[in-house]
Write an enzyme that holds these catalytic residues in place. Structure first.
Site, PDB file in Angstrom:
ATOM      1  N   ASN A 102      40.580 -45.177 -58.040  1.00 34.57           N
ATOM      2  CA  ASN A 102      39.912 -44.079 -57.343  1.00 34.57           C
ATOM      3  C   ASN A 102      40.958 -43.075 -56.870  1.00 34.57           C
ATOM      4  O   ASN A 102      41.929 -43.435 -56.188  1.00 34.57           O
ATOM      5  CB  ASN A 102      39.136 -44.617 -56.145  1.00 34.57           C
ATOM      6  CG  ASN A 102      38.115 -45.666 -56.552  1.00 34.57           C
ATOM      7  OD1 ASN A 102      37.499 -45.573 -57.604  1.00 34.57           O
ATOM      8  ND2 ASN A 102      37.948 -46.681 -55.715  1.00 34.57           N
ATOM      9  N   ASP A 125      33.693 -33.773 -61.985  1.00 30.24           N
ATOM     10  CA  ASP A 125      32.234 -33.918 -62.040  1.00 30.24           C
ATOM     11  C   ASP A 125      31.612 -32.998 -60.996  1.00 30.24           C
ATOM     12  O   ASP A 125      31.912 -33.113 -59.806  1.00 30.24           O
ATOM     13  CB  ASP A 125      31.854 -35.373 -61.758  1.00 30.24           C
ATOM     14  CG  ASP A 125      30.399 -35.675 -62.096  1.00 30.24           C
ATOM     15  OD1 ASP A 125      29.555 -34.766 -61.950  1.00 30.24           O
ATOM     16  OD2 ASP A 125      30.103 -36.808 -62.504  1.00 30.24           O
ATOM     17  N   PHE A 199      35.940 -29.840 -73.787  1.00 28.73           N
ATOM     18  CA  PHE A 199      35.064 -29.746 -72.618  1.00 28.73           C
ATOM     19  C   PHE A 199      34.975 -28.303 -72.134  1.00 28.73           C
ATOM     20  O   PHE A 199      33.893 -27.798 -71.840  1.00 28.73           O
ATOM     21  CB  PHE A 199      35.594 -30.648 -71.507  1.00 28.73           C
ATOM     22  CG  PHE A 199      34.668 -30.773 -70.339  1.00 28.73           C
ATOM     23  CD1 PHE A 199      33.742 -31.801 -70.278  1.00 28.73           C
ATOM     24  CD2 PHE A 199      34.698 -29.867 -69.294  1.00 28.73           C
ATOM     25  CE1 PHE A 199      32.870 -31.913 -69.202  1.00 28.73           C
ATOM     26  CE2 PHE A 199      33.831 -29.971 -68.216  1.00 28.73           C
ATOM     27  CZ  PHE A 199      32.913 -31.003 -68.184  1.00 28.73           C
TER      28      PHE A 199
END
Length: 221
Positions: A102, A125, A199
């Site tokens: 994380n 995100d 992307f």
């Protein structure tokens, strides 16, 4: 993961993937865990950390083109880590390491304070539904988290193709006492060191504007 990606964890992880002591979850970092970048990379060099490196396209390209710097990719998705290792091995990016963890815990715990020269947050995100906005990485408090790891005058670079998230990022970091703007006007120019990825092209094809931001870590004194 594909068979090639599975093999990457067997053949390449010993070279690229850092072994991180865990805490309560598979991607957590134990509160006592620390790394010594000089020991990890075998030298003293500027350290660049990409938070949420995805499949690693940007950081692999940067590591290959900047052999004098060291790079750390932080990601929780194993398929992306595998792809990154495969591409790094293909181009011989020996100055790249990865950590499966994380991101906030890496910035708050694993990395020594003031050890990072640049931190990148490219296309995180967006959690675009309003009820999910609280899950976004860049939110109040993020400045203190990333500011701990960055050296004085270190750079924080961000990019997103979601307009409302870009505006929120700017609001959050403008209000963070650890940082000052490193750009004039509404948005920063596109960072030359950020490789164009599939992307990003997808976002452009959908008519989204790519927004860059750049902030400099204020002196601790």
């Amino acid at each position: 993961m594909s068979q090639a990606q599975e093999r990457a964890f067997v053949d390449l992880a010993p070279r690229y993937l850092l072994d991180v002591p865990r805490h309560v979850a598979a991607t957590s970092v134990h509160p006592d865990a620390r790394i010594d970048p000089a020991a990890v990379y075998g030298r003293e060099a500027p350290l660049v950390v990409e938070v949420g490196s995805g499949q690693g396209h940007a950081i692999v390209a940067a590591a290959a083109s900047r052999p004098g710097d060291d790079f750390l990719a932080v990601e929780v998705f194993r398929a992306g880590l595998a792809r990154t290792m495969l591409d790094a091995d293909r181009v011989g990016a020996g100055n790249l390491r990865l950590v499966e963890a994380n991101a906030p815990e890496v910035l708050e715990t694993l990395l020594p304070e003031a050890s990072v020269h640049e931190a990148w947050v490219f296309f995180p995100d967006p959690w675009h539904k309003s009820r999910h906005n609280k899950r976004r990485l860049v939110k109040p408090g993020f400045g203190a988290v990333v500011g701990r790891a960055l050296r004085d005058d270190g750079m924080l670079r961000l990019a997103t193709d979601w307009e409302d998230y870009a505006v929120r990022m700017r609001e959050v970091l403008d209000a963070a006492p650890e940082f000052e703007r490193a750009f004039a006007g509404e948005w920063a120019p596109r960072f030359d060191g950020r490789a164009m990825t599939a992307f990003e092209r997808k976002g452009i094809a959908k008519g989204r504007s790519i927004r860059d931001l750049a902030y400099r870590r204020r002196s601790r004194v």
